[in-house]
Design a protein around this motif. Sequence first.
Motif, PDB file in Angstrom:
ATOM      1  N   GLU A  90       0.821  -1.224   0.000  1.00 36.10           N
ATOM      2  CA  GLU A  90       0.000   0.000   0.000  1.00 36.10           C
ATOM      3  C   GLU A  90       0.852   1.270   0.000  1.00 36.10           C
ATOM      4  N   ASP A  91       2.179   1.133  -0.114  1.00 37.99           N
ATOM      5  CA  ASP A  91       3.066   2.285   0.059  1.00 37.99           C
ATOM      6  C   ASP A  91       2.941   3.291  -1.083  1.00 37.99           C
ATOM      7  N   GLY A  92       2.516   2.835  -2.253  1.00 39.38           N
ATOM      8  CA  GLY A  92       2.219   3.769  -3.336  1.00 39.38           C
ATOM      9  C   GLY A  92       3.431   4.331  -4.047  1.00 39.38           C
ATOM     10  N   VAL A  93       4.525   3.563  -4.107  1.00 39.45           N
ATOM     11  CA  VAL A  93       5.671   3.938  -4.934  1.00 39.45           C
ATOM     12  C   VAL A  93       5.849   2.879  -6.011  1.00 39.45           C
ATOM     13  N   TYR A  94       6.687   3.200  -7.007  1.00 41.05           N
ATOM     14  CA  TYR A  94       6.768   2.364  -8.197  1.00 41.05           C
ATOM     15  C   TYR A  94       7.225   0.939  -7.894  1.00 41.05           C
ATOM     16  N   GLY A  95       8.012   0.770  -6.827  1.00 36.29           N
ATOM     17  CA  GLY A  95       8.517  -0.561  -6.510  1.00 36.29           C
ATOM     18  C   GLY A  95       7.576  -1.419  -5.703  1.00 36.29           C
ATOM     19  N   THR A  96       6.435  -0.855  -5.267  1.00 33.68           N
ATOM     20  CA  THR A  96       5.542  -1.635  -4.406  1.00 33.68           C
ATOM     21  C   THR A  96       4.130  -1.787  -4.961  1.00 33.68           C
ATOM     22  N   THR A  97       3.678  -0.849  -5.758  1.00 39.73           N
ATOM     23  CA  THR A  97       2.251  -0.761  -6.064  1.00 39.73           C
ATOM     24  C   THR A  97       2.049  -0.539  -7.567  1.00 39.73           C
ATOM     25  N   CYS A  98       1.111  -1.298  -8.157  1.00 47.05           N
ATOM     26  CA  CYS A  98       0.803  -1.087  -9.572  1.00 47.05           C
ATOM     27  C   CYS A  98       0.216   0.311  -9.773  1.00 47.05           C
ATOM     28  N   PRO A  99       0.729   1.075 -10.740  1.00 48.37           N
ATOM     29  CA  PRO A  99       0.132   2.390 -11.016  1.00 48.37           C
ATOM     30  C   PRO A  99      -1.358   2.278 -11.351  1.00 48.37           C
ATOM     31  N   ILE A 100      -2.106   3.302 -10.975  1.00 43.25           N
ATOM     32  CA  ILE A 100      -3.544   3.335 -11.280  1.00 43.25           C
ATOM     33  C   ILE A 100      -3.685   3.820 -12.713  1.00 43.25           C
ATOM     34  N   PRO A 101      -4.224   3.003 -13.620  1.00 45.43           N
ATOM     35  CA  PRO A 101      -4.326   3.442 -15.025  1.00 45.43           C
ATOM     36  C   PRO A 101      -5.315   4.601 -15.172  1.00 45.43           C
ATOM     37  N   PRO A 102      -5.181   5.388 -16.246  1.00 44.01           N
ATOM     38  CA  PRO A 102      -6.142   6.473 -16.497  1.00 44.01           C
ATOM     39  C   PRO A 102      -7.577   5.935 -16.516  1.00 44.01           C
ATOM     40  N   GLY A 103      -8.472   6.651 -15.878  1.00 48.01           N
ATOM     41  CA  GLY A 103      -9.873   6.257 -15.872  1.00 48.01           C
ATOM     42  C   GLY A 103     -10.224   5.158 -14.893  1.00 48.01           C
ATOM     43  N   LYS A 104      -9.246   4.653 -14.147  1.00 47.20           N
ATOM     44  CA  LYS A 104      -9.496   3.571 -13.197  1.00 47.20           C
ATOM     45  C   LYS A 104      -9.321   4.068 -11.770  1.00 47.20           C
ATOM     46  N   ASN A 105      -9.663   3.191 -10.822  1.00 52.58           N
ATOM     47  CA  ASN A 105      -9.496   3.562  -9.415  1.00 52.58           C
ATOM     48  C   ASN A 105      -8.709   2.498  -8.675  1.00 52.58           C
ATOM     49  N   PHE A 106      -8.178   2.869  -7.528  1.00 49.00           N
ATOM     50  CA  PHE A 106      -7.529   1.933  -6.614  1.00 49.00           C
ATOM     51  C   PHE A 106      -7.889   2.379  -5.207  1.00 49.00           C
ATOM     52  N   THR A 107      -8.233   1.422  -4.344  1.00 52.01           N
ATOM     53  CA  THR A 107      -8.573   1.746  -2.966  1.00 52.01           C
ATOM     54  C   THR A 107      -7.417   1.373  -2.052  1.00 52.01           C
ATOM     55  N   TYR A 108      -6.780   2.390  -1.500  1.00 55.68           N
ATOM     56  CA  TYR A 108      -5.722   2.154  -0.515  1.00 55.68           C
ATOM     57  C   TYR A 108      -6.367   1.746   0.805  1.00 55.68           C
TER      58      TYR A 108
END
Length: 513
Positions: A90-108
């Motif tokens: 859930e750290d939200g950096v490139y090495g830990t978390t898949c980027p949220i694509p345009p038009g999509k959502n992600f729930t931390y």
Amino acid sequence: SFWQGYVVLLALAVVVKAESPYRFFDWNVTYGDIFPLGVRQQGILINGQFPGPDIYSVTNDNLIINVQNNLDEPFLLSWNGLQQRRNSYEDGVYGTTCPIPPGKNFTYILQVKDQIGSFFYFPSLAFHKAAGGFGGIRVLSRPRIPVPFPDPAGDFTLLIGDWFKNDHRQLKAMLDGGHKLPFPDGILINGHGPNGASFTVEQGKTYRFRISNVGLQNSLNFRIQCHKMKLVEVEGTHTVQTIYESLDVHVGQSYSVLVTMDQAAQDFYIVASTRFTDNILSTTATLHYSNSNKAVSGPIPAGPTDQIDWSLNQARSIRTNLTASGPRPNPQGSYHYGLINITRTIKLVSSAAQVNGKQRYAVNSVSFVPTDTPLKLADYFKIGGVFRVGSIPDNPTGQNMYLDTSVMGADYRAFVEIVFENHENIVQTWHIDGYAFWVVGMNGGVWTPNSREEYNLRDAVSRSTTQVYPKSWTAIYMALDNVGMWNVRSEFWARQYLGQQFYLRVYTPVNSL
């Protein structure tokens, strides 16, 4: 049997009953026009706001943050100083978390487990941080945990930082082209340029100001005309309550001060200005007494400019309040970090060089390049060929800079000493995700084992972001009690983007959900 089942159900009921509160956030991330320095720019807004909304929480709260990405490119938010206990996905950096694509959502799904204090969130991908998308985080103590000062009359977030008039895409293109960035154009306070932000207070009352440097590269000095600041908390640690007339806030750092409104009824300047720069940028906001009948006046109070010793001495004066409670009722001094044996010493030296004709930055000669698959996921699902543990050495090798996906292995429960050495003539700031560490020493010159004789092994401040002065070293102690893949990075954002970072893989063979 029936009774076993009954006991299990009873235990589950107890667990559910004892669960910490949930707070829900629904965030819509969009582009929008902003004018912080009087020029129209494309900013990153959260629910139409620049900066983004504050997160209010209490120790152990569960934060459910649904992020809807309505930009035209992938996006992530990271949480500077939140430790994500055993939760680096859930750290939200490139090495830990898949980027949220345009038009999509992600729930931390975050929990501010055993934490208090002042932090901030920011966009971690591309060069989005230069467009906004950042905001304050405050974690309050639970009601029955003693706090070492009376409740303030009000609690303000101040996000200060340097700013460019160029759009973030232009800045990113400069870096992608192998160039350095120009000097920033100004300083912002809560998204405003000079005289833009205002804070209304009542005469005679005491207020808390949570100051975070969310900028891209410059250390800033912060001060309030005719008012003194009592430091009470730094990145989750209650500090010895020292009085300061001005505070150096290095990029990526957060401080909490109490300010008593003990002056005549008028308005006063709040000032932030650059440190250690030939060209000094500064900006002002207004401290407005509610019964004021006089506008701000007099010269803007001057601050330190290039004095490194002044800053170093101030840094050493910031210490942990050993008798105060932290997130739990026991005193912060009950953990005697100075009595624990070091199991490993890691020495990190930063460098700048050209690689393949382009500007790059490195740690121990390795300039980080990201992979398509987040390292945390590759590790968890045992996907081979994505990264190699040990691809960055524990000590500088002196070899020429090279590109690699640098991951340093470390054992869960180890107690490490990390020395940051800065051979360059700029101030650097380093941040470690997932952790707070004790800043045990800092001084000029080159670190040697004899430097340990200068360490503060009693009441060093515990924090997640530390500065390293020019031609100097900073030493930290860190208990590796948080399994995961953790980003270690320069907070000088162009350097981070061009490779001055790596991942620390704190490992145990026991898999956790």
